[in-house]
Design an enzyme around this catalytic site. Structure first.
Site, PDB file in Angstrom:
ATOM      1  CG  HIS A  75      -1.863   1.126   1.331  1.00  0.00           C
ATOM      2  ND1 HIS A  75      -3.178   1.052   0.942  1.00  0.00           N
ATOM      3  CD2 HIS A  75      -1.665   2.398   1.761  1.00  0.00           C
ATOM      4  CE1 HIS A  75      -3.750   2.231   1.141  1.00  0.00           C
ATOM      5  NE2 HIS A  75      -2.848   3.067   1.631  1.00  0.00           N
ATOM      6  CD  GLU A  76       1.621   3.711   3.673  1.00  0.00           C
ATOM      7  OE1 GLU A  76       1.904   4.782   3.092  1.00  0.00           O
ATOM      8  OE2 GLU A  76       0.546   3.539   4.272  1.00  0.00           O
ATOM      9  CG  HIS A  79       0.040   6.093  -0.812  1.00  0.00           C
ATOM     10  ND1 HIS A  79      -1.045   6.662  -1.442  1.00  0.00           N
ATOM     11  CD2 HIS A  79      -0.458   5.463   0.275  1.00  0.00           C
ATOM     12  CE1 HIS A  79      -2.147   6.371  -0.748  1.00  0.00           C
ATOM     13  NE2 HIS A  79      -1.818   5.633   0.299  1.00  0.00           N
ATOM     14  CG  ASP A 151      -5.209   6.505   1.201  1.00  0.00           C
ATOM     15  OD1 ASP A 151      -4.762   7.368   1.971  1.00  0.00           O
ATOM     16  OD2 ASP A 151      -4.692   5.388   1.017  1.00  0.00           O
TER      17      ASP A 151
HETATM   18 ZN    ZN Z   1      -2.983   5.097   1.946  1.00  0.00          ZN
END
Ligand code: ZN
Length: 331
Positions: A75-76, A79, A151
């Site tokens: 996930h990170e 981003h 988000d």
């Molecule tokens: Zn996020």
């Protein structure tokens, strides 16, 4: 304040902080420094304090299972990687998958400069960047988590602002919808709506279109660069934290070179430290020797003889009996 604190860097990292936030930050940093028994605030105290103020404290004790860890890492990484492809987005400063406050992980950007207004392009790319986490989960794990709900909320809000506040939608036109009171309260109460059902439906449609377009763009970027995405998430799983420099190195596939440079730098530092310790030891040996010489000097009575030199000619203390006398005095 320690000499290693670069106020210019700190200023960039805290752009958007209010005066109260800054006061809070310095207070936290001072507490951290005191707790670690230091008399001055160093850069590392400020860095830690900044994260505490911005995200919350690190919860290293919280156990996370491997699946959760991988999910957060992917996930990170999503981003971070997608934002690197978006020219309007700020450089990655740190990525972490260590739980902190309410966050399971975070990707921290540091603005290149204070931005007082946002352009349509910048807003669009912010949405793409916010969707990076969810899109990465979908591409890599073929599953999506609830972790991205914040988000998605933020991405939707940006799209809504673009349409209803800044007149950035061609379909809706340069008209502001919704009373300023809604904006002031920061909530959409619905009952104060000043436009028709028809327009409301159009607005919703536009918001959806913007977010979906951004999702597609994000998906395209990340699936075309899945190797980079995997590299970053694997590194995160192993190290739990990545600095901006490490991230750039992984991104450019120069991690080996980066690690080599880091090792070399560390070796140079260790070498320098060793040399410093040697110099210090040498200096101590020299001082010790001097002290011994001095001691011997006085023990032999020469010391007092020297004092006499100022008064009498130097030949004087060399007389046998006087030296004997001084010896006794010293003992
Ligand atoms: Zn996020």
């Amino acid at each position: 304040l320690g000499e290693d604190v670069d106020l210019e860097v700190l200023a960039k990292a805290t752009s958007g902080f209010t005066g109260a936030d800054l006061a809070n930050l310095m207070n936290e940093a001072a507490l951290l420094a005191a707790r670690r028994g230091e008399k001055i605030i160093r850069d590392k105290h400020l860095q830690d304090a900044m994260m505490r103020v911005a995200v919350g404290t690190e919860k290293k004790s919280r156990k996370i299972n491997d699946h959760e860890k991988k999910l957060t890492a992917v996930h990170e990484a999503g981003h971070a990687v997608v934002s690197r492809f978006l020219p309007t987005q700020d450089p990655v400063h740190e990525v972490s998958i260590i739980p902190r406050g309410m966050a399971g992980g975070y990707t921290m950007h540091v603005p290149k400069e204070d931005v007082w207004y946002s352009s349509k392009n910048r807003m669009i790319e912010s949405i793409v960047s916010l969707l990076g986490g969810r899109v990465a989960e979908k591409i890599v794990l073929d599953d999506i988590s609830t972790g991205a709900s914040n988000d998605i909320e933020r991405a939707t809000q940006i799209a809504r602002d673009m349409v209803t506040k800044y007149g950035m939608s061609d379909v809706i036109g340069p008209v502001k919808y919704g009373s300023s009171q809604e904006v002031f309260l920061g909530k959409d109460f619905g009952h104060s709506r000043d436009y028709s059902e028809n327009v409301a439906a159009q607005i919703d449609e536009e918001i959806k279109r913007i977010v979906c377009d951004c999702f597609e763009r994000c998906e395209k970027i990340l699936s075309e660069n899945i190797e980079i995405l995997n590299r970053v998430s694997e590194y995160l799983i192993e190290h739990e934290k990545i600095t901006g420099e490490e991230f750039d190195a992984i991104f450019e596939g120069k991690l080996d070179e980066y690690e080599r440079l880091t090792r070399e730098r560390e070796m140079r530092q260790a070498e320098e430290e060793k040399r410093m310790l040697e110099r210090k030891a040498e200096e101590e040996r020299r001082l010790e020797e001097e002290r011994k010489k001095r001691e011997e000097f006085y023990r032999n009575g020469q010391g007092i003889g020297v004092i006499r030199v100022d008064v009498k000619p130097p030949e004087e203390p060399k007389e046998e009996e006087k030296t004997e006398e001084n010896k006794e005095e010293n003992e």
